[in-house]
Design an enzyme around this catalytic site. Structure first.
Site, mmCIF file in Angstrom:
data_model
loop_
_atom_site.group_PDB
_atom_site.id
_atom_site.type_symbol
_atom_site.label_atom_id
_atom_site.label_comp_id
_atom_site.label_asym_id
_atom_site.label_seq_id
_atom_site.Cartn_x
_atom_site.Cartn_y
_atom_site.Cartn_z
ATOM 1 N N ASP A 160 0.854 -1.187 0.000
ATOM 2 C CA ASP A 160 0.000 0.000 0.000
ATOM 3 C C ASP A 160 0.888 1.235 0.000
ATOM 4 O O ASP A 160 1.379 1.663 1.043
ATOM 5 C CB ASP A 160 -0.926 0.021 1.225
ATOM 6 C CG ASP A 160 -2.028 -1.041 1.150
ATOM 7 O OD1 ASP A 160 -1.843 -2.060 0.439
ATOM 8 O OD2 ASP A 160 -3.080 -0.850 1.804
ATOM 9 N N LYS A 228 -6.668 3.358 -3.678
ATOM 10 C CA LYS A 228 -7.097 3.388 -2.282
ATOM 11 C C LYS A 228 -7.260 4.832 -1.863
ATOM 12 O O LYS A 228 -6.475 5.694 -2.258
ATOM 13 C CB LYS A 228 -6.033 2.670 -1.449
ATOM 14 C CG LYS A 228 -6.221 2.717 0.060
ATOM 15 C CD LYS A 228 -5.161 1.867 0.783
ATOM 16 C CE LYS A 228 -5.142 2.122 2.279
ATOM 17 N NZ LYS A 228 -4.080 1.370 2.979
ATOM 18 N N LYS A 264 -10.127 0.528 -2.710
ATOM 19 C CA LYS A 264 -10.075 0.325 -1.265
ATOM 20 C C LYS A 264 -10.329 1.632 -0.531
ATOM 21 O O LYS A 264 -9.460 2.482 -0.449
ATOM 22 C CB LYS A 264 -8.703 -0.235 -0.857
ATOM 23 C CG LYS A 264 -8.546 -0.419 0.661
ATOM 24 C CD LYS A 264 -7.199 -1.020 1.036
ATOM 25 C CE LYS A 264 -6.986 -1.009 2.551
ATOM 26 N NZ LYS A 264 -5.646 -1.480 2.942
#
Lengths: 328, 286, 482
Positions: A160, A228, A264
């Site tokens: 991430d 995300k 996300k």
């Protein structure tokens, strides 16, 4: 800056960094009021009682159970993994979460604690590591690459990363693209596989929907597997309108190329009823196919317990309380 | 040495030009003691139709001019009218036999009326429009806009042959309407000389169109005309307007009914010939 | 949608206490009408809901007399502040009974509970709140000092927003000091009759509000032709509007008309397309397209036509048509069989005249009146479906190439009620807004309503404004200094 072309950029005929940047800058804008009204409308959907249990289980299966604290320890990560694998010991049919999400130096502890239970989110619990000088991203590219490689080497299934919001806000989309591209390469394991890359836009800092839309497209073009919303360290974190917008980008990409990119939302989703609204947004924007751990995740820590409480209520018929779920 | 006078030919005023009636008809205008004054063009329904076409084609341009510019043009009318005071006094007196004082007062009132309306051009929207504090993230503004092509009837009372005409034109055009006006049938000379004022006052052709003749003959055609937006009958007291109002109803033409104080300076006169447009737009930092 | 099925979670009707029969509401009393009673049915089930009296000419006379007496003896003499308090009370009672009104409206009208709950009923209450505050401030309404009320207002409202249209009419009329005789639409009298109860609960003096159900051709005609009426406010079809305008010709009865429309919704190629798509849907499928200001003509710039249509049809697939009481329903029932037939009749000319039809593939309930959302492409400006108001969920799509062409096509209609503009370019938006001949322009939004915002049309869409400060002018004679 060297332009590392991607298959995706090529697909749109974008053969230089300039053309990629020109493409995202030319994207039509977003009307904030209309987007927020659409999100509010989605939030009014009410799902069937009989579907609620399935929805709750789906939410659990899509959670990246997260601990991203300065105080994290091997012990804390071990209990996180335990909770991820067995969220509710009193109800053994409770599904496990998709992933645990930790800092790079905690990856090895997560991997060790999971053992054979580690997988890709579907086959087992995935280990996601934040990287690239998370959460601010304010470091040199070399360090960000090293940070990423370290986590991958220690066994992270997913990375991430954060984008350089400063660059994005100053209009330097070239840097944003190049960094994502470089980190994507750093995710390569050398065997033809790569740690899946989630690109955190930190939408709360990008501030405008136009910038979020551009960053979403840029991340996809640079090789993101997931886009995300947030680190969870900046307010606002995930919001329904922002997530709807990112889902719309993912939908448009799919319609253009047939390729499915994940989304996300992370940070600030604490209650089951909020999470269900995100499921509705997914279903109505990109379709139910996306309710799959490879295509949608909730980045959350406290959401899981609320879902468990709701689940207990569905099973027992009475309201549960915080002492009936574990603190971690 | 005596000079033989050259009587003026009084023609219609349509689209900035002075045509004769397409019908070729004229009617006699007489003074108070029956003395012949002039032959005046008697407008037909086709002239009326042409006037509406001229008014329509001038309308968007006139409405699109800046309010400041419209105010300048209206003030210019006042200047030109004032400069011809003696001519209008003489014409009014020749038709009605009014005293110099009375005729002069009417001309002065007409000039003052133009000055008054000229000043409204760039202020009216400020009193007639406003922001609306709606409950939501929206910018919301209501503004007055001209209703479009206005047909008005000048007062048919010979005591108001000029002021009764001006009061049928000024409140319409100040906001950007264009107008087709039926002049005083019995006392049309001031109206037709006023057309000369208009043609020398920077008024775009078609903004003001003046027809002489019989209101009873022409009005049914104008009232029922689908491309007319409003019927201003404020000064039409004494005429039988009901059938015109009914005809106008068929295309929802706005109707200003006859009223007593049609020459008073009143914002109400402007209000009756505008539409309120409300514009919403989303507001957000994001 | 396999497991994520939305609830057939209907709003409970147990809150409703519909009487088997309603009379007329005159002078704060329920009385039997002398016309022929009729039955109100639910458009979504065709079930009979209740019977209701019809007012004939004599009943109209009685109601106007009551309204006149209330005007002379009570309402016109009351201070604005006191009148305002009654309106505030009414607003509060509507809020308190909001859920009940929402269910009633949905049952009687067929529109989705989502809309009655979130739009019709809260806006109706807001309308009373807004005008309540005006009652003692009329000197500041821009109509000069001491503006005067008109007297008895005859108000005729349509079936598409029954309670909301009542609020649009009654609130400003009462705030300005007039008394009211109101005729609800024949197919949707329920919330107006419930509103009569609200007036009783609020302790409104007798005769200030009178409600007369009935047919337009009987009750409506008698009402507009009654000599004792000082003001007529009508919302409905342009054809009836014309008749009323003719009937008041030569009289000093003040008239406001909110009539039909064929609103252009203009989408430029730089628009925020996903929001434009939402706006197109809101514009034509909100309330089944039973909206006079609907964006029923989509004018889309040619270079984005295909993309817009593709996004639009894809998005429409998520719309849910069905039981209006279901909180997830987006498209409810068509209000009446008669209206359904009208929609079919006009829409059928679409194909006959060469347009291409797209209809949402969705299940249609067995009972009730339904029309699936429909889009016509390849529509020529000359086609019937591009000219005539359909008043249903049918969108006609036309294209344009330049902003000037968009304006010309948008204005090329005898109507002039509403228009939409979708562009991210502010200067273009403002200029197009300037040039459109329509009373309400929504830029980057559509079908938004607010009590503070004036609403009404140009040209054959009627005259006068409802809402905002401008809406007061419809119920007041100008005062001094104007």
């Amino acid at each position: 800056m060297t332009f590392i072309a991607t298959e995706r950029a090529n697909r749109l005929g974008l053969s230089s960094l300039d053309s990629v940047v020109a493409f995202v800058k030319a994207l039509p804008g977003v009307d904030a009021v209309g987007l927020e009204a659409r999100a509010a409308n989605l939030a009014t959907r009410s799902i069937k009682n009989s579907s609620k249990m399935a929805a709750l289980d789906t939410i659990i299966r899509l959670i990246d159970l997260t601990t991203l604290e300065g105080a994290d320890t091997a012990g804390k990560v071990r209990s996180l993994v335990a909770k991820a694998a067995t969220p509710d010991a009193s109800h053994p049919d409770t599904p496990r979460v998709a992933a645990v999400c930790v800092y790079p130096d905690m990856v090895e502890h997560a991997v060790a604690a999971l053992g054979s239970r580690q997988g890709d989110g579907v086959t087992g619990i995935s280990v996601a590591s934040v990287a690239t000088a998370f959460p601010s991203g304010r470091s040199t590219l070399d360090i960000k690459i090293a940070d990423t490689r370290y986590a991958v080497e220690k066994g992270a299934n997913e990375i991430d990363m954060v984008i350089d919001r400063g660059a994005a806000l100053s209009g330097d989309w070239e840097t944003v693209y190049s960094e994502i591209r470089a980190i994507r390469e750093a995710c390569d394991r050398g065997d033809g596989t790569h740690a899946h890359l989630k690109v955190i836009l930190e939408t709360g800092e990008l501030a405008t929907y136009d910038a979020i839309k551009r960053a979403s497209w840029l991340a996809i073009l640079a090789g993101a597997d997931f886009i995300k919303t947030s680190t969870g360290k900046v307010q606002p974190a995930a919001t329904l309108p922002t997530t709807v917008l990112m889902l719309e980008v993912v939908r448009d990409w799919f319609l253009l190329t047939g390729e499915k990119i994940g989304v996300k939302p992370a940070g600030g989703i604490r209650q089951s009823k909020d999470a269900i609204r995100y499921l509705v947004a997914v279903v109505e924007t990109v379709g139910e196919d996306w309710l799959h751990p490879h295509l949608f995740r909730f980045g959350a820590s406290s959401l899981l317990n609320d879902v468990l409480l709701q689940r207990q209520k569905m099973l027992t018929g009475h309201y549960s309380g915080p002492d009936y779920v574990t603190v971690d | 040495m005596s000079h033989m006078s050259i009587p003026k030919t009084y023609k219609l005023f349509i689209g900035g030009k002075f045509p004769r009636s397409e019908s070729g008809r004229v009617y006699d205008v007489h003074g108070p003691k029956g003395v012949f004054l002039a032959n005046v063009a008697q407008a037909s329904r086709k002239d009326a139709r042409d006037a509406v076409v001229a008014a329509r084609s001038a309308q968007s341009g006139w409405a699109g001019a800046t309010a400041y510019n419209r105010g300048q043009v209206l003030y210019r009318i006042a200047e030109m009218l004032d400069g011809r005071t003696e001519q209008f006094v003489a014409e009014i007196r020749s038709v009605t036999g009014a005293s110099d004082k009375v005729a002069r007062a009417e001309v002065h009132a007409a000039v003052d009326m133009w000055v008054w309306y000229a000043g409204w051009a760039d202020k009216y929207a400020q009193i007639a429009g406003n922001a609306n504090p709606v409950s939501g993230p929206f910018f919301n503004l209501s503004v007055p806009e001209p209703t479009g092509v206005v047909v008005s009837v000048a007062s048919q009372d010979t005591a108001y042959s000029l002021i009764g005409l001006v009061s049928a034109i000024a409140p319409a055009i100040v906001t950007g309407n264009t107008v087709v006006v039926i002049a005083n049938e019995a006392a049309p000379l001031a109206a037709l000389s006023f057309a000369e004022v208009v043609s020398t006052s920077d008024v775009p052709g078609g903004v003001i169109n003046i027809l002489t003749g019989s209101a009873a003959e022409i009005m049914p055609w104008l009232a029922s005309h689908a491309d007319v937006n409003a019927l201003d009958l404020a000064a039409a007291s004494g005429l039988s307007t009901v059938e015109w109002e009914k005809a106008a109803a068929d295309t929802l033409t706005r109707i200003v009914r006859p009223r007593a104080a049609f020459t008073s300076l009143s914002v109400d006169r402007i209000d009756a010939l505008v539409e309120t447009k409300t514009i919403w737009h989303t507001k957000s930092l994001a | 949608m396999s497991f994520m099925e939305y609830a057939a979670a209907p709003e409970s009707t147990s809150i409703l206490n519909i009487r088997p029969h309603y009379g007329l509401f005159i002078n704060n009393e329920w009385v039997e009408g002398r016309g022929e009673s009729f039955t109100s049915i639910s458009p979504s089930t065709e079930a009979e809901l209740f019977t209701v009296s019809e007012a004939d000419g004599r009943d109209v006379d009685r109601a106007v007399t009551a309204a006149r007496a209330a005007y002379d003896k009570v309402w016109s003499r009351m201070s604005g502040a006191e009148r305002g308090k009654y309106l505030f009370r009414i607003a509060r009672i509507l809020q308190e009974r909001a859920r009940e009104f929402a269910v009633a409206e949905t049952v009687d009208n067929g529109k989705p509970i989502k809309e009655t709950r979130d739009v019709d009923v809260p806006l109706a209450a807001a309308w009373f709140f807004y005008y309540a505050g005006w009652a003692d401030k009329l000197d500041h309404a821009g109509l000069g000092a001491n503006p005067r009320s008109l007297g008895v207002a005859a108000q005729i409202i349509p079936w598409n927003f029954p309670l909301l249209m009542l609020a649009w009419k009654v609130a400003p009329a009462l705030a300005a000091g007039n008394t009211v005789v109101l005729k609800p639409a024949e197919t949707t009298p329920l919330t107006a009759l419930m509103f009569a109860e609200v007036c009783q609960q609020a302790g409104l003096p007798a005769g200030v509000v009178n409600i007369l159900p009935g047919k337009g051709s009987i009750t409506g005609r008698a009402l507009v032709e009654h000599a004792g009426v000082n003001k007529i406010a009508f919302t409905g079809s342009t054809s009836v509007g014309r008749e009323i305008a003719r009937s008041v010709a030569g009289s000093d009865t003040k008239l406001t008309l909110e009539l039909g429309g064929k609103g252009a919704n203009i989408v430029f190629d730089d628009a925020a397309l996903d929001q434009a798509v939402e706006g197109i849907i809101q514009g034509i499928f909100f309330n089944q397209g039973h909206v006079c200001c609907a964006g029923s003509r989509l004018l889309v710039q040619e270079n984005v036509h295909d993309e817009v249509l593709e996004r639009l049809t894809r998005r429409l697939a998520t719309l849910r048509l069905g039981d209006p009481l279901d909180k997830n329903t987006d498209i409810g029932a068509i209000n009446s069989r008669e209206q359904l037939e009208t929609i079919h009749r006009i829409a059928n000319t679409g194909e006959a005249e060469g347009a291409e039809r797209w209809t949402l593939d969705c299940a249609i309930p067995d009972k009730g009146f339904w029309y699936a959302p429909t889009i016509f492409t390849n529509v020529a400006a000359s086609n019937t479906i591009a000219r005539d108001e359909i008043f249903g969920p049918v969108l006609s799509v036309l294209t344009f190439r330049t902003p000037a062409e968009a304006v010309t096509k948008a204005n090329n209609s005898p109507y002039g009620l509403s228009a939409g503009i979708w562009t991210e370019k502010a200067s273009r938006m403002l200029t197009v807004a300037d040039q459109l001949r329509a009373g309400v322009i929504w830029a980057n939004t559509f079908n938004k309503f607010d009590p503070a915002s004036p609403f009404g049309g140009y040209k054959e869409s009627g005259y006068g404004r409802e809402g905002g400060r401008h809406g007061l002018a419809a119920y007041l004679a100008k005062g001094e200094g104007r």
